[in-house]
Design a protein around this motif. Sequence first.
Motif, PDB file in Angstrom:
ATOM      1  N   SER A   1     -31.810  34.660  54.342  1.00  0.00           N
ATOM      2  CA  SER A   1     -31.608  35.434  55.582  1.00  0.00           C
ATOM      3  C   SER A   1     -32.032  36.894  55.399  1.00  0.00           C
ATOM      4  O   SER A   1     -31.671  37.545  54.415  1.00  0.00           O
ATOM      5  CB  SER A   1     -30.126  35.371  55.995  1.00  0.00           C
ATOM      6  N   ARG A   2     -32.766  37.417  56.363  1.00  0.00           N
ATOM      7  CA  ARG A   2     -33.194  38.817  56.303  1.00  0.00           C
ATOM      8  C   ARG A   2     -32.044  39.764  56.654  1.00  0.00           C
ATOM      9  O   ARG A   2     -32.078  40.945  56.302  1.00  0.00           O
ATOM     10  CB  ARG A   2     -34.361  39.056  57.263  1.00  0.00           C
ATOM     11  N   ARG A   3     -31.048  39.256  57.353  1.00  0.00           N
ATOM     12  CA  ARG A   3     -29.943  40.100  57.762  1.00  0.00           C
ATOM     13  C   ARG A   3     -28.906  40.284  56.650  1.00  0.00           C
ATOM     14  O   ARG A   3     -28.073  41.194  56.737  1.00  0.00           O
ATOM     15  CB  ARG A   3     -29.247  39.485  58.978  1.00  0.00           C
ATOM     16  N   ALA A   4     -28.942  39.423  55.643  1.00  0.00           N
ATOM     17  CA  ALA A   4     -27.932  39.496  54.580  1.00  0.00           C
ATOM     18  C   ALA A   4     -28.117  40.760  53.761  1.00  0.00           C
ATOM     19  O   ALA A   4     -29.237  41.166  53.443  1.00  0.00           O
ATOM     20  CB  ALA A   4     -28.029  38.269  53.671  1.00  0.00           C
ATOM     21  N   THR A   5     -27.003  41.381  53.411  1.00  0.00           N
ATOM     22  CA  THR A   5     -27.053  42.566  52.544  1.00  0.00           C
ATOM     23  C   THR A   5     -27.303  42.145  51.109  1.00  0.00           C
ATOM     24  O   THR A   5     -27.172  40.969  50.738  1.00  0.00           O
ATOM     25  CB  THR A   5     -25.731  43.328  52.620  1.00  0.00           C
ATOM     26  N   ASP A   6     -27.670  43.142  50.278  1.00  0.00           N
ATOM     27  CA  ASP A   6     -27.881  42.841  48.861  1.00  0.00           C
ATOM     28  C   ASP A   6     -26.613  42.296  48.223  1.00  0.00           C
ATOM     29  O   ASP A   6     -26.665  41.377  47.380  1.00  0.00           O
ATOM     30  CB  ASP A   6     -28.329  44.105  48.113  1.00  0.00           C
ATOM     31  N   GLU A   7     -25.445  42.843  48.608  1.00  0.00           N
ATOM     32  CA  GLU A   7     -24.190  42.370  48.022  1.00  0.00           C
ATOM     33  C   GLU A   7     -23.953  40.899  48.358  1.00  0.00           C
ATOM     34  O   GLU A   7     -23.559  40.088  47.511  1.00  0.00           O
ATOM     35  CB  GLU A   7     -23.011  43.223  48.525  1.00  0.00           C
ATOM     36  N   THR A   8     -24.227  40.542  49.638  1.00  0.00           N
ATOM     37  CA  THR A   8     -24.032  39.153  50.066  1.00  0.00           C
ATOM     38  C   THR A   8     -25.029  38.228  49.361  1.00  0.00           C
ATOM     39  O   THR A   8     -24.678  37.134  48.886  1.00  0.00           O
ATOM     40  CB  THR A   8     -24.211  39.040  51.586  1.00  0.00           C
ATOM     41  N   ARG A   9     -26.314  38.659  49.329  1.00  0.00           N
ATOM     42  CA  ARG A   9     -27.340  37.836  48.678  1.00  0.00           C
ATOM     43  C   ARG A   9     -27.026  37.651  47.192  1.00  0.00           C
ATOM     44  O   ARG A   9     -27.200  36.567  46.635  1.00  0.00           O
ATOM     45  CB  ARG A   9     -28.701  38.494  48.883  1.00  0.00           C
ATOM     46  N   LEU A  10     -26.536  38.696  46.522  1.00  0.00           N
ATOM     47  CA  LEU A  10     -26.202  38.605  45.101  1.00  0.00           C
ATOM     48  C   LEU A  10     -25.071  37.605  44.877  1.00  0.00           C
ATOM     49  O   LEU A  10     -25.140  36.749  43.981  1.00  0.00           O
ATOM     50  CB  LEU A  10     -25.795  39.984  44.569  1.00  0.00           C
ATOM     51  N   ALA A  11     -24.029  37.695  45.699  1.00  0.00           N
ATOM     52  CA  ALA A  11     -22.905  36.762  45.565  1.00  0.00           C
ATOM     53  C   ALA A  11     -23.359  35.324  45.784  1.00  0.00           C
ATOM     54  O   ALA A  11     -22.919  34.387  45.092  1.00  0.00           O
ATOM     55  CB  ALA A  11     -21.792  37.131  46.544  1.00  0.00           C
ATOM     56  N   ALA A  12     -24.277  35.120  46.753  1.00  0.00           N
ATOM     57  CA  ALA A  12     -24.776  33.767  47.034  1.00  0.00           C
ATOM     58  C   ALA A  12     -25.595  33.227  45.862  1.00  0.00           C
ATOM     59  O   ALA A  12     -25.471  32.064  45.481  1.00  0.00           O
ATOM     60  CB  ALA A  12     -25.602  33.779  48.313  1.00  0.00           C
ATOM     61  N   HIS A  13     -26.462  34.081  45.291  1.00  0.00           N
ATOM     62  CA  HIS A  13     -27.254  33.641  44.129  1.00  0.00           C
ATOM     63  C   HIS A  13     -26.344  33.239  42.962  1.00  0.00           C
ATOM     64  O   HIS A  13     -26.568  32.210  42.299  1.00  0.00           O
ATOM     65  CB  HIS A  13     -28.197  34.761  43.679  1.00  0.00           C
ATOM     66  N   ILE A  14     -25.311  34.045  42.687  1.00  0.00           N
ATOM     67  CA  ILE A  14     -24.397  33.730  41.588  1.00  0.00           C
ATOM     68  C   ILE A  14     -23.669  32.416  41.865  1.00  0.00           C
ATOM     69  O   ILE A  14     -23.530  31.554  40.983  1.00  0.00           O
ATOM     70  CB  ILE A  14     -23.381  34.881  41.390  1.00  0.00           C
ATOM     71  N   ALA A  15     -23.206  32.233  43.108  1.00  0.00           N
ATOM     72  CA  ALA A  15     -22.503  30.997  43.459  1.00  0.00           C
ATOM     73  C   ALA A  15     -23.412  29.783  43.324  1.00  0.00           C
ATOM     74  O   ALA A  15     -23.005  28.729  42.822  1.00  0.00           O
ATOM     75  CB  ALA A  15     -21.961  31.100  44.886  1.00  0.00           C
ATOM     76  N   LEU A  16     -24.673  29.907  43.769  1.00  0.00           N
ATOM     77  CA  LEU A  16     -25.607  28.790  43.656  1.00  0.00           C
ATOM     78  C   LEU A  16     -25.951  28.479  42.208  1.00  0.00           C
ATOM     79  O   LEU A  16     -26.090  27.303  41.819  1.00  0.00           O
ATOM     80  CB  LEU A  16     -26.886  29.102  44.444  1.00  0.00           C
ATOM     81  N   ALA A  17     -26.089  29.511  41.386  1.00  0.00           N
ATOM     82  CA  ALA A  17     -26.341  29.269  39.961  1.00  0.00           C
ATOM     83  C   ALA A  17     -25.194  28.467  39.352  1.00  0.00           C
ATOM     84  O   ALA A  17     -25.405  27.538  38.565  1.00  0.00           O
ATOM     85  CB  ALA A  17     -26.513  30.596  39.215  1.00  0.00           C
ATOM     86  N   LYS A  18     -23.981  28.829  39.739  1.00  0.00           N
ATOM     87  CA  LYS A  18     -22.794  28.133  39.224  1.00  0.00           C
ATOM     88  C   LYS A  18     -22.744  26.685  39.703  1.00  0.00           C
ATOM     89  O   LYS A  18     -22.443  25.761  38.938  1.00  0.00           O
ATOM     90  CB  LYS A  18     -21.560  28.903  39.694  1.00  0.00           C
TER      91      LYS A  18
END
Length: 917
Positions: free
Chosen positions: A31-48
């Motif tokens: 999503s282009r609307r997601a902030t860096d903080e949100t995108r970072l949390a999502a990447h970490i969750a998906l990695a897990k």
Amino acid sequence: MHRWRLLVGLATVLWAQRPQEIDSLERLVQSRRATDETRLAAHIALAKLYLNINERRALEHARQALPIAQRLKDVRKQALSLYYQASALYYLRLYESSGRFLMQAESLLAYLPADTAIRIQVLNLHATLAEQQGEFLQAKSYYEQALERARLSSDRRLYAMTLINLAELHLGMRLYELAEEAAQEALRAAEATYEKDYVRNALKTLAFVYVKQGRVEEAMALYRRIIALGREVGILEWVQDGYGFAIVQAAQMGLASVDSLLRAAEADLAEKAPILWAKLLNWVASEGFYEVGSLARAKDLYQKALALAEKQDSILAIRVLLNLANLYSRQALYPQAMELLSRARELSEQKGDSALLPMVLTAIGEVYFAQEEWRKAAESFNKAADFAYLAEDPAFPFRIATNLAAVQAKLGNPDAARNLFQESLLLAAEMEDWEAATNACLNLARLEIEQGRLDSALSALQRAEKYAQKVRNPFPLANILLMRGELLAGAGRLPQAVAAYERARALLESLEAYSELAQVYEQLIRLYGRLGQYQKAYPLVFPLIEAIKRTSNEENVRALTRMELEYLHQKEKDAQERQIEAEKLRAEKARQVTWVIIVSAGIVLGAAGVVLLVLYRANRREREINVQLAERNRLIESQKQLLEEKNEALERAKRDIEESILYARRIQLAILPDLKPFQERFPDAFVLYLPRDVVSGDFYYYYPLSDHESLLAVADCTGHGVPGAFMSMIGSTLLNRLAQEEGPKDPAFLLQRLDEELRATLHQALSQDQVKDGMDIGLCYLDERRGQLHFAGARRPLFVFTPEGEFIELKGSRRSIGGDVLQQQIPFEGYTLPLQAGLSFYLFSDGLVDQFGWEQVPGKPPRRTKFLARRLRQLLERIRCLPAAEQKAIIEKVIYDWRADIEQLDDICIVGVRYGG
């Protein structure tokens, strides 16, 4: 491979993941609307989340998270990103890279406040990496540190999962008691958390421990608990897991319960979850029935799985088709295999599945390769190579490059084959798979040898040795040295060849690899002989004989004798040839001197008389040399004729020995008691008699004293084959004599008399303390009138099961019949039991309990070990209520399944009786 279980526990477990949860996170990072903080949390969750189902996707998301975390200066998220990268690389078997990322994560954690959970995860990953490198004590230290932190944190989940990892480490180190202790403590801790997934993991690990200990029934009980737990929480994947492990174990052990387990699994899964049922069928067919050679049963289960999968899950259908095609290829039914693979290819292309298509194309190429259709094989392998990097197996690119190289070599394109082998080497090194890198170098060396490029082959072997030193198993290095020795010997570089073989010898002797050692000893004998170093060659003949005895049959021993005679003959012939060459050299020098004198005579006429004298002597010397040559040739021919006569004598002796052994067998069978009276007296009884050789050192004995009394025995005589057979004939004859004597028939008294009679027969004086001839025996006196069973044993026990199922072991006295005089002072101990209807008892020699075989444990490589009395007891306890004929058939099948490709080491004799009253 040891799977790192802590990660599975701390991440959300696979069965609990909802596909929409992953999908929503994937949409969020795009999503282009997601902030860096949100995108970072999502990447970490998906990695897990992906760590448990797709390691490459986990690695990708962890890598994308790192620059965002660095931009936001979030040190904790940076550490998590590096940690998940290290974890994904571990699962992808890139252990060195995993270690580097883990150290980076750990360095960042030093700047953060104490975070117990992540530090415990880091310690667990450190431990698994150390275990992978064979540093078991270091791994144990890491686990103990993690346990200490978990205790201090009072987090029972972390504590339970670290204990599970520690239990698996102890399993790998074969410390089964410590593994059991850790697994049981993990189970208690998991039950205290009230979280069922941890309980399931602890149950599964404890079951693996019990399987390793041979406690199969206890392991089966734990698998049933996993099934019940899955039913309780409504997780059918757990139900499938429990049935899968139980059925695979039952199939590998040949247990009768396998059919009832399959029926129960079908009742639980077939209607509620047909795809899980199909996956279970595919699993147990592959790891259970196919592995033990029950191909017809495996085929039936594959076909059932395929019928279900084709309706609902094309990916599973492709996997089943691959397995079924592999089964047909194993039976050399290539048209049927190709038909199934064509269906799998069509499904893969329809589905657009780029991960399974390369596996299908490779399997098609391997079928063509087996039928020597090289060009078609090359075409399939090339198509597979287009999808190689999309395959599920990270080692697939290496495999396909190796296959293509092999095809090019068969097609006569050595340059193309060489380039592909080098590419496979680069791929293996990139994956840090050092054993694969070693094999790639060996393939290169073989190709260079075929092309006659000695220096290039030696260079490839040198590289192979460098990679082999990173492999824990020293066997690949020994194979490299064998190839180098063969190569150098063929090139005439004998000292270097000897050095290579001597290094291989040291490694193989430490591994007790007698088959390869026989090759090494033989080559060293030949090389030392060619070098004239006979003082080093001859002492190797005796280790060679021992190696061949351990790996070969009698014909190989006779071949060894012929080889030894040929070696001695060749040694003498070489010495004579060297002496003849020296004489020729001296003659040639004499001719040269003569020529110089003739030339000088033309210049100095006054020396004519001297020239004539030298010529006369030279000619006379040449005539003498010719006479010597003729004499030595005659001697060589006579020795050759003598060797041929000795070979003929050996063949005659072989025929005579075989005829004598067959005659000895007829005599032995005539002396053994007729089983008809025994089976009439005890209808529910059996005798299993399996000699190791044509004749046996074990024997069974039955003698009816009256209508209500009888003697029953099983004896194990010193040795086997012919020596053991002679001792068994003596023992059987002496027992007959003692049975016919007047007096008490107490077994302990009879054994004492048997000992005295055997010593008198063999002239064993009381002063002799080195006598080894004798026998171990278990003897029963059955008094049906009084309802009593009397037993005494000489180093042989009696296994008894009461009608209620209670097991009793009556141990024999620690003394043999005959044998070591130092044990003569120990009296034979007698036992008496009530002879009741339903009582089962078994006499047996030590042949089965000492037989080596393969212990099969799911998820672990087969382990070579003895059968042991514990397994025999468990087997008899399981089958004691069956009819005698079925008991005998089951025991015989278990013996053959257990030893598989290992030869029978000793004679086997088992007598079982279920008393009917």
